[in-house]
Design an enzyme around this catalytic site. Structure first.
Site, PDB file in Angstrom:
ATOM      1  N   CYS A   1      -0.934  -2.674  14.833  1.00 31.37           N
ATOM      2  CA  CYS A   1      -0.458  -1.923  13.660  1.00 31.37           C
ATOM      3  C   CYS A   1       0.926  -1.427  14.034  1.00 31.37           C
ATOM      4  O   CYS A   1       1.112  -0.837  15.102  1.00 31.37           O
ATOM      5  CB  CYS A   1      -1.385  -0.750  13.368  1.00 31.37           C
ATOM      6  SG  CYS A   1      -0.726   0.392  12.137  1.00 31.37           S
TER       7      CYS A   1
ATOM      8  N   CYS B   1       4.485  -5.123   9.091  1.00 31.63           N
ATOM      9  CA  CYS B   1       3.187  -4.492   8.894  1.00 31.63           C
ATOM     10  C   CYS B   1       2.102  -5.546   9.107  1.00 31.63           C
ATOM     11  O   CYS B   1       2.102  -6.579   8.422  1.00 31.63           O
ATOM     12  CB  CYS B   1       3.138  -3.945   7.471  1.00 31.63           C
ATOM     13  SG  CYS B   1       1.539  -3.298   6.982  1.00 31.63           S
TER      14      CYS B   1
HETATM   15  N1  DGL Z   1       1.818  -0.257   9.495  1.00 26.72           N
HETATM   16  C1  DGL Z   1       0.715  -0.954   8.946  1.00 26.72           C
HETATM   17  C2  DGL Z   1       0.231  -2.072   9.877  1.00 26.72           C
HETATM   18  O1  DGL Z   1       0.945  -2.572  10.701  1.00 26.72           O
HETATM   19  C3  DGL Z   1      -0.465  -0.230   8.362  1.00 26.72           C
HETATM   20  C4  DGL Z   1      -0.503   1.193   8.003  1.00 26.72           C
HETATM   21  C5  DGL Z   1      -1.314   1.481   6.744  1.00 26.72           C
HETATM   22  O2  DGL Z   1      -2.560   1.573   6.807  1.00 26.72           O
HETATM   23  O3  DGL Z   1      -0.677   1.566   5.699  1.00 26.72           O
HETATM   24  O4  DGL Z   1      -0.897  -2.512   9.748  1.00 26.72           O
END
Ligand code: DGL
Length: 270
Positions: free
Chosen positions: A186, A73
């Site tokens: 993301c 993430c």
């Molecule tokens: N998957 C997460 C990232 O790579 C973010 C998603 C969220 O806002 O929770 O930033």
């Protein structure tokens, strides 16, 4: 007993990363934590994301005894990787950051598109990378909370046209600003990588960057460096997909747990 590698995301975002690693390292046991109780991370402050992760990882260490933790993430990584390494010095962490560096190296217009969460695009990390490499590129950063929500809540039901429409909206925004590189900052957006590549292919100058292969290589490097590999003889991986919060195992999670070897475990309180 072989110890697992734990992947953490706020939801399904980290799954493509997890799949990539698993495909290349089938003997390693995986535990994927989707922290849906705290989804989305993107609108939260740096301190909030850090505190959420500290308390989640305290539980993870007791319950799963991981040998490596992967923050699959970008939001978690730019917000909390440094404090987490300080707080848990005994555990190797792998973080996921936007692939700004290769994009800057490839850009001809000097305009790098960055698509991420609100938290990721406002973090000084991205500009620091540009300052360090000294290319003078400009980052055109756009937050796409609707795309995060779409992937998290609609992906299973959406048809091709719906996916194409939402991806095209962002490709058009970057094109209008003359970006010739687009960094998917993301992990959720990797679920739409085919759509991004297809839409970008209509603009000959636009290149897409993501960090999946780099993350797999980094985990492999840490496994080798620290002698943490699970030997073939011990390999009987029983992967787990854990969802925090009070959700029922509905079709959504069954859909995502259809990864080979996954056993769906729902833990509301790890
Ligand atoms: N998957 C997460 C990232 O790579 C973010 C998603 C969220 O806002 O929770 O930033």
């Amino acid at each position: 007993m072989p110890k697992p590698i734990v992947f953490i995301d706020s939801g399904i975002g980290g799954l493509p990363y997890c799949k990539d690693f698993m495909g290349k390292n089938p003997q390693e046991e995986i535990c994927f934590i989707a922290d849906r109780q705290n989804f989305p991370y993107g609108p939260r402050s740096k301190d909030e994301v850090t505190n959420i992760l500290i308390s989640l990882i305290e539980k993870i260490l007791i319950t799963f005894e991981p040998k490596i933790i992967v923050l699959a993430c970008n939001t978690a990584t730019v917000s909390a990787l440094v404090p987490l390494r300080k707080h848990f010095p005994g555990i190797p962490f792998v973080g996921t950051v936007p692939a700004i560096k290769p994009a800057a190296a490839a850009s001809k217009t000097g305009k790098i598109g960055l698509l991420g969460t609100e938290r990721t695009i406002e973090d000084p990390y991205n500009q620091e990378i540009i300052n360090n490499i000294g290319t003078g590129c400009e980052i055109i950063a756009i937050a796409a909370p609707d795309l995060v929500e779409f992937v998290e809540h609609r992906l299973e039901k959406a048809d091709g046209a719906e996916k194409e429409k939402i991806v095209k909206k962002y490709i058009d925004l970057f094109r209008a600003k003359n970006a010739d590189t687009l960094v998917l900052g993301c992990t959720h957006f990797l679920h739409l990588i085919d759509e991004f590549r297809r839409e970008a292919s209509f603009i000959p100058t636009l290149m897409i960057f993501e960090s999946m292969d780099g993350i797999t290589k980094r985990i492999e490097y840490l496994l080798n460096e620290n002698n943490l590999r699970t030997g073939e003889e011990n390999a009987k991986p029983s992967h787990k997909l854990i969802v925090t919060g009070n959700e029922k195992p509905d079709s959504y999670w069954i859909f995502h747990a259809q990864m080979p070897g996954f056993r769906l475990s729902l833990l509301c309180d790890i």
